[in-house]
Design an enzyme around this catalytic site. Structure first.
Site, PDB file in Angstrom:
ATOM      1  N   LYS A 130       0.121   4.232  -0.216  1.00 29.02           N
ATOM      2  CA  LYS A 130      -0.533   5.428   0.336  1.00 29.02           C
ATOM      3  C   LYS A 130      -0.351   6.618  -0.627  1.00 29.02           C
ATOM      4  O   LYS A 130      -0.278   6.408  -1.836  1.00 29.02           O
ATOM      5  CB  LYS A 130       0.005   5.728   1.732  1.00 29.02           C
ATOM      6  CG  LYS A 130       0.000   4.484   2.632  1.00 29.02           C
ATOM      7  CD  LYS A 130       0.156   4.819   4.074  1.00 29.02           C
ATOM      8  CE  LYS A 130       0.329   3.531   4.859  1.00 29.02           C
ATOM      9  NZ  LYS A 130       0.104   3.690   6.273  1.00 29.02           N
ATOM     10  N   GLU A 170      -5.059  -5.453  10.622  1.00 39.49           N
ATOM     11  CA  GLU A 170      -4.086  -4.388  10.840  1.00 39.49           C
ATOM     12  C   GLU A 170      -4.377  -3.686  12.168  1.00 39.49           C
ATOM     13  O   GLU A 170      -5.251  -2.804  12.227  1.00 39.49           O
ATOM     14  CB  GLU A 170      -4.166  -3.362   9.713  1.00 39.49           C
ATOM     15  CG  GLU A 170      -3.901  -3.938   8.337  1.00 39.49           C
ATOM     16  CD  GLU A 170      -3.390  -2.878   7.380  1.00 39.49           C
ATOM     17  OE1 GLU A 170      -2.233  -2.971   6.969  1.00 39.49           O
ATOM     18  OE2 GLU A 170      -4.144  -1.937   7.064  1.00 39.49           O
ATOM     19  N   ASN A 191       0.877  -1.181   0.000  1.00 37.14           N
ATOM     20  CA  ASN A 191       0.000   0.000   0.000  1.00 37.14           C
ATOM     21  C   ASN A 191       0.913   1.229   0.000  1.00 37.14           C
ATOM     22  O   ASN A 191       1.507   1.559   1.021  1.00 37.14           O
ATOM     23  CB  ASN A 191      -0.882  -0.024   1.257  1.00 37.14           C
ATOM     24  CG  ASN A 191      -1.646   1.284   1.441  1.00 37.14           C
ATOM     25  OD1 ASN A 191      -1.749   2.093   0.513  1.00 37.14           O
ATOM     26  ND2 ASN A 191      -2.179   1.481   2.636  1.00 37.14           N
ATOM     27  N   HIS A 222      -9.472   0.626   4.919  1.00 39.41           N
ATOM     28  CA  HIS A 222      -8.172   0.869   5.562  1.00 39.41           C
ATOM     29  C   HIS A 222      -8.370   1.806   6.758  1.00 39.41           C
ATOM     30  O   HIS A 222      -9.207   2.710   6.707  1.00 39.41           O
ATOM     31  CB  HIS A 222      -7.193   1.490   4.556  1.00 39.41           C
ATOM     32  CG  HIS A 222      -5.791   1.547   5.080  1.00 39.41           C
ATOM     33  ND1 HIS A 222      -5.373   2.560   5.911  1.00 39.41           N
ATOM     34  CD2 HIS A 222      -4.740   0.717   4.938  1.00 39.41           C
ATOM     35  CE1 HIS A 222      -4.098   2.346   6.242  1.00 39.41           C
ATOM     36  NE2 HIS A 222      -3.698   1.230   5.672  1.00 39.41           N
ATOM     37  N   GLY A 264       2.424   2.140  10.596  1.00 35.13           N
ATOM     38  CA  GLY A 264       3.307   3.288  10.404  1.00 35.13           C
ATOM     39  C   GLY A 264       3.986   3.758  11.681  1.00 35.13           C
ATOM     40  O   GLY A 264       4.542   4.851  11.717  1.00 35.13           O
ATOM     41  N   SER A 290       3.634  -2.193  10.307  1.00 34.83           N
ATOM     42  CA  SER A 290       5.093  -2.117  10.469  1.00 34.83           C
ATOM     43  C   SER A 290       5.797  -3.434  10.169  1.00 34.83           C
ATOM     44  O   SER A 290       6.810  -3.764  10.781  1.00 34.83           O
ATOM     45  CB  SER A 290       5.454  -1.615  11.873  1.00 34.83           C
ATOM     46  OG  SER A 290       4.946  -0.293  12.057  1.00 34.83           O
ATOM     47  N   GLU A 332      -6.880   4.318   7.779  1.00 27.33           N
ATOM     48  CA  GLU A 332      -6.796   5.766   7.485  1.00 27.33           C
ATOM     49  C   GLU A 332      -8.093   6.267   6.849  1.00 27.33           C
ATOM     50  O   GLU A 332      -8.511   7.402   7.082  1.00 27.33           O
ATOM     51  CB  GLU A 332      -5.574   6.044   6.596  1.00 27.33           C
ATOM     52  CG  GLU A 332      -4.284   5.925   7.399  1.00 27.33           C
ATOM     53  CD  GLU A 332      -3.063   5.486   6.596  1.00 27.33           C
ATOM     54  OE1 GLU A 332      -3.047   5.650   5.370  1.00 27.33           O
ATOM     55  OE2 GLU A 332      -2.131   4.957   7.234  1.00 27.33           O
TER      56      GLU A 332
HETATM   57  C1  PEP Z   1      -0.682   0.028   5.949  1.00 29.56           C
HETATM   58  O1  PEP Z   1      -0.696   1.171   5.547  1.00 29.56           O
HETATM   59  O2  PEP Z   1      -1.616  -0.734   5.693  1.00 29.56           O
HETATM   60  C2  PEP Z   1       0.470  -0.420   6.742  1.00 29.56           C
HETATM   61  C3  PEP Z   1       0.463  -1.634   7.249  1.00 29.56           C
HETATM   62  O3  PEP Z   1       1.495   0.487   6.917  1.00 29.56           O
HETATM   63  P1  PEP Z   1       2.936   0.183   7.579  1.00 29.56           P
HETATM   64  O4  PEP Z   1       3.443  -1.106   6.968  1.00 29.56           O
HETATM   65  O5  PEP Z   1       3.763   1.349   7.205  1.00 29.56           O
HETATM   66  O6  PEP Z   1       2.716   0.036   9.035  1.00 29.56           O
END
Ligand code: PEP
Length: 249
Positions: A11, A166, A9, A94, A172, A211, A96
């Site tokens: 973003k 997640e 992703n 997601h 992040g 992460s 966000e």
């Molecule tokens: C995400 O945006 O779905 C995500 C898992 O980000 P990150 O790997 O940066 O934590």
């Protein structure tokens, strides 16, 4: 046997030039990678991904779609448009989108259905915030998010989908769930769906996101119910992303 999937992703990152270089780097290692691979660039870069990735092992997808098929929704993109540009996947719900753009469970469920109607495979993102984990509500939150889709579309809809667990506190932040914490929730998700259909639950890919990187991917993906990853930050570096694709054994 579930084939692992590692999805990037991006973003709101990238440019034509940087994305071309990133795709070139991913393509250089894709054939040797053990997992299925997908990238989800910003919508405006999807035609570029389609051009560069056509005929390769790497699939592409959108990060979001509108819950309507077409019409007066300025600035929005439909599932049909994503499909038109060869997308296989689309992220739905997601964290966000849920947090920054107010997408609630009902809207996420609607988008899930619209994605499937357009011929896309939704990657349904679910997960708890830190406060919910600390108050012992992780399973209740994840169950509520799943129920919104189950109540609207039924268990059959999960035949053609992917789930990404997640934990929001891990996205992040550099703070990864331990393999045991992640496995516990993944098992919970699979068992909840298995109570409705054993076959669908055992074939369903449940990705971990939060992460994940080249250093921790092996331990996470080797858990019984973790079938790959949804990767944010680490998907912007081809070498790091490919390490994760190779961890998914
Ligand atoms: C995400 O945006 O779905 C995500 C898992 O980000 P990150 O790997 O940066 O934590």
């Amino acid at each position: 046997m579930r084939r692992p999937l590692v999805a990037g992703n991006w973003k709101m990152n990238g440019s034509k030039e940087a994305s071309s270089a990133l795709l070139k780097g991913i393509l250089a290692g894709a054939d040797a990678a053990v997992s299925d691979i997908a990238v989800c660039p910003p919508a405006i870069l999807i035609p570029l991904a389609a051009e560069k990735l056509a005929g390769s092992k790497v699939a592409w997808g959108g990060q979001n779609l509108n819950a309507n098929e077409s019409g007066a929704f300025t600035g929005e993109i439909s599932g049909g448009m994503l499909k038109d540009y060869g997308c296989t996947y689309v992220l739905v719900g997601h964290s966000e989108r849920r947090t920054l753009y107010g997408e609630d469970d009902a809207l996420v469920a609607q988008k899930f259905g619209v994605a499937q109607q357009a011929g896309l495979m939704p990657i349904l993102c679910i997960g708890e915030i830190l406060q919910e984990r600390e108050s012992g509500n992780t399973e209740a939150v994840v169950a509520r998010q799943l129920d919104a889709v189950l109540d609207t579309h039924g268990i059959g809809a999960f035949e053609n989908s992917v789930i990404a667990y997640e934990p929001v506190w891990a996205i992040g932040t550099g703070k990864t769930a331990t393999p045991e914490q992640a496995q516990d929730v993944h098992r919970f998700i699979r068992e909840k769906l298995a109570a409705l259909s054993d076959g669908i639950a055992s074939d369903l890919r449940i990705l971990y996101g939060g992460s994940m990187n080249g250093g921790n991917a092996n331990e996470l993906i080797s858990q019984d119910d973790i079938d790959g990853g949804l990767i944010g930050g680490a998907s912007l570096k081809a070498d790091e992303f490919l390490k994760i694709c190779n961890a998914a054994a």
